[in-house]
Motif scaffolding. Structure first.
Motif, PDB file in Angstrom:
ATOM      1  N   VAL A  36       3.279   1.541   0.320  1.00  0.00           N
ATOM      2  CA  VAL A  36       3.230   2.530   1.255  1.00  0.00           C
ATOM      3  C   VAL A  36       1.860   2.352   1.915  1.00  0.00           C
ATOM      4  O   VAL A  36       0.806   2.558   1.421  1.00  0.00           O
ATOM      5  CB  VAL A  36       3.413   3.979   0.433  1.00  0.00           C
ATOM      6  CG1 VAL A  36       3.521   4.930   1.842  1.00  0.00           C
ATOM      7  CG2 VAL A  36       4.695   3.852  -0.019  1.00  0.00           C
ATOM      8  N   VAL A  37       1.948   2.343   3.452  1.00  0.00           N
ATOM      9  CA  VAL A  37       0.710   2.395   4.193  1.00  0.00           C
ATOM     10  C   VAL A  37       0.466   3.596   4.780  1.00  0.00           C
ATOM     11  O   VAL A  37       1.334   4.182   5.511  1.00  0.00           O
ATOM     12  CB  VAL A  37       0.695   1.258   5.252  1.00  0.00           C
ATOM     13  CG1 VAL A  37      -0.500   1.213   6.180  1.00  0.00           C
ATOM     14  CG2 VAL A  37       0.946  -0.111   4.481  1.00  0.00           C
ATOM     15  N   ASP A  38      -0.569   4.466   4.342  1.00  0.00           N
ATOM     16  CA  ASP A  38      -0.982   5.700   4.842  1.00  0.00           C
ATOM     17  C   ASP A  38      -1.359   5.640   6.238  1.00  0.00           C
ATOM     18  O   ASP A  38      -2.729   5.155   6.385  1.00  0.00           O
ATOM     19  CB  ASP A  38      -1.959   6.497   4.081  1.00  0.00           C
ATOM     20  CG  ASP A  38      -2.619   7.834   4.566  1.00  0.00           C
ATOM     21  OD1 ASP A  38      -1.691   8.224   5.480  1.00  0.00           O
ATOM     22  OD2 ASP A  38      -3.687   8.063   4.038  1.00  0.00           O
ATOM     23  N   ALA A  39      -0.614   5.639   7.266  1.00  0.00           N
ATOM     24  CA  ALA A  39      -0.964   5.351   8.745  1.00  0.00           C
ATOM     25  C   ALA A  39      -1.812   6.642   9.150  1.00  0.00           C
ATOM     26  O   ALA A  39      -2.343   6.681  10.211  1.00  0.00           O
ATOM     27  CB  ALA A  39       0.125   5.079   9.543  1.00  0.00           C
ATOM     28  N   SER A  40      -1.860   7.854   8.477  1.00  0.00           N
ATOM     29  CA  SER A  40      -2.449   8.933   9.016  1.00  0.00           C
ATOM     30  C   SER A  40      -4.032   8.657   8.509  1.00  0.00           C
ATOM     31  O   SER A  40      -4.859   9.311   9.379  1.00  0.00           O
ATOM     32  CB  SER A  40      -2.079  10.267   8.229  1.00  0.00           C
ATOM     33  OG  SER A  40      -2.303  10.125   7.074  1.00  0.00           O
ATOM     34  N   GLY A  41      -4.563   8.176   7.568  1.00  0.00           N
ATOM     35  CA  GLY A  41      -5.746   7.818   7.113  1.00  0.00           C
ATOM     36  C   GLY A  41      -6.152   9.108   6.400  1.00  0.00           C
ATOM     37  O   GLY A  41      -7.490   9.206   6.205  1.00  0.00           O
ATOM     38  N   VAL A  46       3.238  10.842  -1.469  1.00  0.00           N
ATOM     39  CA  VAL A  46       4.374   9.722  -1.788  1.00  0.00           C
ATOM     40  C   VAL A  46       5.013  10.053  -2.926  1.00  0.00           C
ATOM     41  O   VAL A  46       4.679  10.076  -4.399  1.00  0.00           O
ATOM     42  CB  VAL A  46       3.629   8.447  -1.829  1.00  0.00           C
ATOM     43  CG1 VAL A  46       4.770   7.179  -1.976  1.00  0.00           C
ATOM     44  CG2 VAL A  46       2.871   7.901  -0.518  1.00  0.00           C
ATOM     45  N   PRO A  47       6.626  10.352  -2.701  1.00  0.00           N
ATOM     46  CA  PRO A  47       7.231  10.691  -3.762  1.00  0.00           C
ATOM     47  C   PRO A  47       7.410   9.391  -4.867  1.00  0.00           C
ATOM     48  O   PRO A  47       7.106   8.398  -4.611  1.00  0.00           O
ATOM     49  CB  PRO A  47       8.615  10.915  -3.392  1.00  0.00           C
ATOM     50  CG  PRO A  47       8.631  11.238  -1.878  1.00  0.00           C
ATOM     51  CD  PRO A  47       6.943  10.400  -1.501  1.00  0.00           C
ATOM     52  N   PRO A  48       7.495   9.457  -6.109  1.00  0.00           N
ATOM     53  CA  PRO A  48       7.919   8.260  -6.843  1.00  0.00           C
ATOM     54  C   PRO A  48       9.208   7.488  -6.494  1.00  0.00           C
ATOM     55  O   PRO A  48       9.898   8.151  -6.017  1.00  0.00           O
ATOM     56  CB  PRO A  48       8.251   8.986  -8.345  1.00  0.00           C
ATOM     57  CG  PRO A  48       8.551  10.270  -8.165  1.00  0.00           C
ATOM     58  CD  PRO A  48       7.947  10.867  -6.844  1.00  0.00           C
ATOM     59  N   VAL A  52      10.432   1.732  -9.823  1.00  0.00           N
ATOM     60  CA  VAL A  52       9.910   0.847  -9.011  1.00  0.00           C
ATOM     61  C   VAL A  52       8.358   1.194  -8.951  1.00  0.00           C
ATOM     62  O   VAL A  52       7.782   2.402  -8.456  1.00  0.00           O
ATOM     63  CB  VAL A  52      10.428   0.863  -7.672  1.00  0.00           C
ATOM     64  CG1 VAL A  52       9.757  -0.087  -6.591  1.00  0.00           C
ATOM     65  CG2 VAL A  52      11.943   0.514  -7.795  1.00  0.00           C
ATOM     66  N   PRO A  53       7.353   0.164  -9.138  1.00  0.00           N
ATOM     67  CA  PRO A  53       5.856   0.519  -8.751  1.00  0.00           C
ATOM     68  C   PRO A  53       5.724   0.979  -7.387  1.00  0.00           C
ATOM     69  O   PRO A  53       6.222  -0.017  -6.696  1.00  0.00           O
ATOM     70  CB  PRO A  53       5.210  -1.005  -9.272  1.00  0.00           C
ATOM     71  CG  PRO A  53       6.247  -1.671 -10.021  1.00  0.00           C
ATOM     72  CD  PRO A  53       7.702  -1.315  -9.752  1.00  0.00           C
ATOM     73  N   VAL A  54       4.808   1.762  -7.336  1.00  0.00           N
ATOM     74  CA  VAL A  54       4.388   2.088  -5.966  1.00  0.00           C
ATOM     75  C   VAL A  54       2.804   2.119  -5.792  1.00  0.00           C
ATOM     76  O   VAL A  54       2.099   2.404  -6.613  1.00  0.00           O
ATOM     77  CB  VAL A  54       4.877   3.797  -5.846  1.00  0.00           C
ATOM     78  CG1 VAL A  54       4.479   4.331  -4.285  1.00  0.00           C
ATOM     79  CG2 VAL A  54       6.423   4.020  -5.880  1.00  0.00           C
ATOM     80  N   ARG A  55       2.508   1.429  -4.611  1.00  0.00           N
ATOM     81  CA  ARG A  55       1.189   1.437  -4.336  1.00  0.00           C
ATOM     82  C   ARG A  55       1.041   1.907  -2.859  1.00  0.00           C
ATOM     83  O   ARG A  55       1.760   1.697  -2.036  1.00  0.00           O
ATOM     84  CB  ARG A  55       0.728  -0.098  -4.268  1.00  0.00           C
ATOM     85  CG  ARG A  55       0.502  -0.736  -5.508  1.00  0.00           C
ATOM     86  CD  ARG A  55      -0.038  -2.234  -5.511  1.00  0.00           C
ATOM     87  NE  ARG A  55       0.706  -3.111  -4.622  1.00  0.00           N
ATOM     88  CZ  ARG A  55       0.308  -3.791  -3.582  1.00  0.00           C
ATOM     89  NH1 ARG A  55      -1.263  -3.761  -3.416  1.00  0.00           N
ATOM     90  NH2 ARG A  55       1.028  -4.951  -3.047  1.00  0.00           N
TER      91      ARG A  55
END
Length: 279
Positions: A36-41, A46-48, A52-55
């Protein structure tokens, strides 16, 4: 064990991100990861995504679509990747079936599915279900960002990237870059949903009189960039049909059938090769 697949999502943290998390968790294929790319900065919640591994990755600065996509590409761990915008969906068998198609055809590095269009209006809907041809792709985009699963060698070895000059039609340009290195596999199953009703891009109305002129300009950039390649294929296609007509007129029907079949493969949505072949 199959190849690791990364599902890449660019987000500003909208509530619909929870739907994206749920469809990642529901995938029948493993191993996968959700990047997941945080485009807001500014940080996003981010929900689980089940097991599945989440980065979550961020530059610490706001990013538009194209730079956020490239930022994500640089951090993909998988051998293959799919781009899932936070307002779109994948069916549970999406990764499994597209990965299976690529495994069965190792010479091809992009597989795409049919994509249902959800407009948010029950009486207005549609489906992306185009057969693949390079010429057809040069004429128009064949599927939205979540339609295709691709081998990351296209990014890592061939330098395919989002064009930072494009805020719209960036995904079409990405597919066109990839098409210079591989043909695409069409998996004739509806495995993804493009939720037009949640989209804020306005890209579907680019031909309307009141469309954003910048949007229309970006479409022109993409069309202009590939104009010579498109013209060369158009010329080859017309020459092939002319030859097929000549051979048909001479009564050499087996040869004519082969030529019309080649023409159909070059442009599946032109009715002339199909009708001539049938005759």
């Amino acid at each position: 064990m199959g190849k690791l697949v990364t599902i890449l999502t660019r987000t500003l943290g909208r509530p619909c991100l929870a739907d994206a998390a749920a469809c990642v968790a529901a995938q029948t294929y493993r191993p996968i990861e959700w990047l997941v790319v945080d485009a807001s900065g500014r940080g996003v919640d981010v929900p689980p995504a089940g097991d599945v591994p989440v980065r979550v990755v961020s530059s610490g600065e706001p990013m538009l679509r194209a730079p956020a996509g490239n930022f994500g590409f640089e951090r993909v761990a998988g051998d293959r990747a799919a781009v899932l915008d936070d307002d779109d969906l994948l069916m549970p068998a999406y990764v499994e079936h597209l990965s299976r198609a690529l495994d069965a055809h190792p010479g091809q590095r992009v597989a795409y599915c049919n994509v249902r269009v959800d407009t948010g209006q029950p009486d207005l809907h549609g489906t992306y279900a185009f057969e693949y041809s390079e010429l057809m792709l040069l004429r128009r985009n064949l599927f939205p960002p979540n339609g295709g699963l691709f081998d990351m060698s296209l990014v890592r070895d061939h330098g395919v990237r989002y064009d930072l000059a494009l805020d719209w039609f960036d995904d079409w340009d990405l597919w066109l870059q990839m098409s210079a290195h591989t043909s695409f596999l069409h998996v004739r199953e509806t495995l993804a949903v493009y939720r037009l009703g949640l989209s804020t891009s306005g890209v579907w109305h680019h031909n309307s009189p009141d469309a954003d002129p910048v949007l229309r300009g970006h479409e022109g950039i993409v069309r202009g960039r590939y104009a010579s390649r498109r013209a060369a294929l158009e010329s080859s296609y017309e020459a092939l049909k002319a030859r097929a007509r000549e051979v048909t007129g001479a009564g050499r029907l087996p040869e004519a059938a082969a030529l019309w079949s080649q023409a159909h493969a070059m442009l599946p949505h032109d009715p002339e090769p199909v009708l001539q072949y049938a005759e």
